[in-house]
Scaffold this active site. Sequence first.
Site, short mmCIF file in Angstrom:
data_model
loop_
_atom_site.label_atom_id
_atom_site.label_comp_id
_atom_site.label_asym_id
_atom_site.label_seq_id
_atom_site.Cartn_x
_atom_site.Cartn_y
_atom_site.Cartn_z
N SER A 147 0.84 -1.20 0.00
CA SER A 147 0.00 0.00 0.00
C SER A 147 0.87 1.24 0.00
CB SER A 147 -0.89 0.01 1.25
OG SER A 147 -1.54 1.25 1.40
N TYR A 160 -2.88 -1.59 9.76
CA TYR A 160 -2.90 -2.04 8.37
C TYR A 160 -1.56 -1.76 7.68
CZ TYR A 160 -4.17 -2.05 3.40
OH TYR A 160 -4.21 -2.28 2.05
#
Length: 255
Positions: A147, A160
Amino acid sequence: MTNDTTRIALITGASRGLGRSMAIALARKGVDVIGTYHSNTEEAAAVTATVEALGRKAAMLQLDTGDAASFPAFAERLQQALADGWERSHIDYLVNNAGIGVHASFAETTEDDFDRLMNIHLKGVFFLTQRLLPQIADGGRIVNLSSGLTRFSLPGYAAYAAMKGAVEVLSRYLAKELGPRGIAVNTIAPGAIETDFDGGAVRDNRQINDFISSVTALGRVGQPDDIGPAVASLLTEDNRWITAQRIEVSGGMFV
């Protein structure tokens, strides 16, 4: 009978979002697809139909990537699918795409939140890849999904992003250890994409959408089809000399 030049990709989380885009993009490049889905059989069947309409073979297998205890049985089902559909025992490409989003501040992240993210994004990637190593052909490729949040920080994604940062480190180690088998391993790091990830916030919340567009060099929010073709391209022979790399596909967020 499938000839030996046919390439087969296994994509986790292929029934929707980025995984669906990857499956279609790979099919357009002449790659057959085995996808996994968590629970939605209708979405899985729709992806199979789309891939087959593009002239490629496809199969969808159920898998909970957060349940490492299920991986041995999944490997057996994969072996059977390969034998039945392709008369082969190996895949060429593995794309670890499946994932979930949890949006919570560091102070409010629960241990259950942390464990869910770890089991799917880190433990699942680690042990599914380990389990499937005998079924990945020498000279094959692995792509792990990270990400943009490992490079820039937005409140609410501490757990995350930490998992994705670990995946980036893992990818470099895999590249080193699997290099003798000719297997290239890279990480694709998407920016904010309009999917149902995190409840569809990027797609459905105009304020969030406008903010992301304002901090992105190309001036808009990403679409699933900005990511799928990038993954497909990375798996082609044109990129055979790329390994151990983190490739951000974010349209230039926060540059």
